[in-house]
Design a protein around this motif. Sequence first.
Motif, mmCIF file in Angstrom:
data_model
loop_
_atom_site.group_PDB
_atom_site.id
_atom_site.type_symbol
_atom_site.label_atom_id
_atom_site.label_comp_id
_atom_site.label_asym_id
_atom_site.label_seq_id
_atom_site.Cartn_x
_atom_site.Cartn_y
_atom_site.Cartn_z
ATOM 1 N N ILE A 27 0.525 -1.614 -0.095
ATOM 2 C CA ILE A 27 -0.163 -0.227 -0.199
ATOM 3 C C ILE A 27 0.790 1.159 0.036
ATOM 4 O O ILE A 27 2.007 1.451 0.807
ATOM 5 N N VAL A 28 0.596 2.202 -1.023
ATOM 6 C CA VAL A 28 1.066 3.408 -1.263
ATOM 7 C C VAL A 28 0.529 4.183 -0.426
ATOM 8 O O VAL A 28 -0.913 4.964 -1.393
ATOM 9 N N GLY A 29 0.284 5.698 -0.063
ATOM 10 C CA GLY A 29 0.019 6.407 0.300
ATOM 11 C C GLY A 29 0.507 7.878 0.479
ATOM 12 O O GLY A 29 1.836 8.054 1.009
ATOM 13 N N LEU A 30 -0.658 8.981 0.154
ATOM 14 C CA LEU A 30 0.410 10.212 -0.243
ATOM 15 C C LEU A 30 -0.439 11.330 0.592
ATOM 16 O O LEU A 30 -1.816 11.414 0.557
ATOM 17 N N SER A 31 0.408 12.388 0.987
ATOM 18 C CA SER A 31 0.246 12.929 1.655
ATOM 19 C C SER A 31 -0.358 14.682 0.811
ATOM 20 O O SER A 31 -0.091 14.563 0.269
ATOM 21 N N THR A 32 -1.601 14.802 1.103
ATOM 22 C CA THR A 32 -2.260 16.385 -0.371
ATOM 23 C C THR A 32 -2.670 17.484 1.005
ATOM 24 O O THR A 32 -3.337 17.448 1.379
ATOM 25 N N ASN A 33 -2.075 18.838 0.480
ATOM 26 C CA ASN A 33 -2.663 19.226 1.615
ATOM 27 C C ASN A 33 -3.271 20.972 1.182
ATOM 28 O O ASN A 33 -2.891 21.938 1.055
ATOM 29 N N ASN A 34 -3.206 20.835 -0.390
ATOM 30 C CA ASN A 34 -3.863 21.971 -1.133
ATOM 31 C C ASN A 34 -4.690 21.413 -2.183
ATOM 32 O O ASN A 34 -4.166 19.905 -3.006
ATOM 33 N N LEU A 35 -5.606 21.584 -3.155
ATOM 34 C CA LEU A 35 -6.466 20.639 -3.925
ATOM 35 C C LEU A 35 -5.634 21.266 -5.331
ATOM 36 O O LEU A 35 -5.774 20.475 -5.923
ATOM 37 N N ALA A 36 -4.003 22.222 -5.431
ATOM 38 C CA ALA A 36 -3.350 21.935 -6.451
ATOM 39 C C ALA A 36 -2.336 20.633 -7.024
ATOM 40 O O ALA A 36 -1.971 19.988 -7.618
ATOM 41 N N ASN A 37 -2.625 20.463 -5.023
ATOM 42 C CA ASN A 37 -1.505 18.660 -4.788
ATOM 43 C C ASN A 37 -2.138 17.464 -5.524
ATOM 44 O O ASN A 37 -1.971 17.127 -6.168
#
Length: 219
Positions: free
Chosen positions: A108-118
């Motif tokens: 499993i690979v997860g990714l943080s996103t901090n704004n809509l552009a991400n």
Amino acid sequence: MSRNLIDVNLYLVLDPELCGGIDGMVQTAVTAASHGATVVQLRAPKWKKRQWLECAQQLKAALAPLNVPLIINDHVDIALAVDADGVHVGQADLPVQTVRALLGPKKIVGLSTNNLANVQQLLTPEILQCIDYIGVGPVYPTTTKLDASPVLSNDEMRAMFAATGDLPAVAIGGIKQGSAASMIAAGANGVAVVSAICGQADVAIATQALLAEIHHARA
């Protein structure tokens, strides 16, 4: 490549200080997993690698009988060393393409996103084939992640959830009992918590209360 399935309904991120070290982290993880937590992540930014390894080994052994996946924050080498279920990375960590290449297709690979552009940047075949879920946040002010990005506005948070399509998205950042339901209503597939479980006087009751709130919001 087909996506690895992960239930992000109630995602516990362990905190060494709130839990009281390795023993407390393992005990918290097992109690929470036994009462409804669906994922456990090891995150300990102040630790040396030997502590990461020792704790990860104990967590992997303790969680395996409960069928709750262990995710390692950032450190791919630790995940490989203990055969953890996956890795979660942020925007400044290893690129998800590199993480996927190192872990192989079944982890499993997860990714943080901090704004809509991400979110918009990851909605490409090249990126989507590398990740299994994303974190969206911080949705509230948080004291457990000192380098957290600015808190999302309600409108941006909803737009991020709407943009993910069928990619599971979990809300994170300052979520407590009483605020989890609003994340589900906003479009999250699940919530990630730290202090709402870690350091609580009764971890079982805290976990059950969060789970009930999430289920009620969906109903």
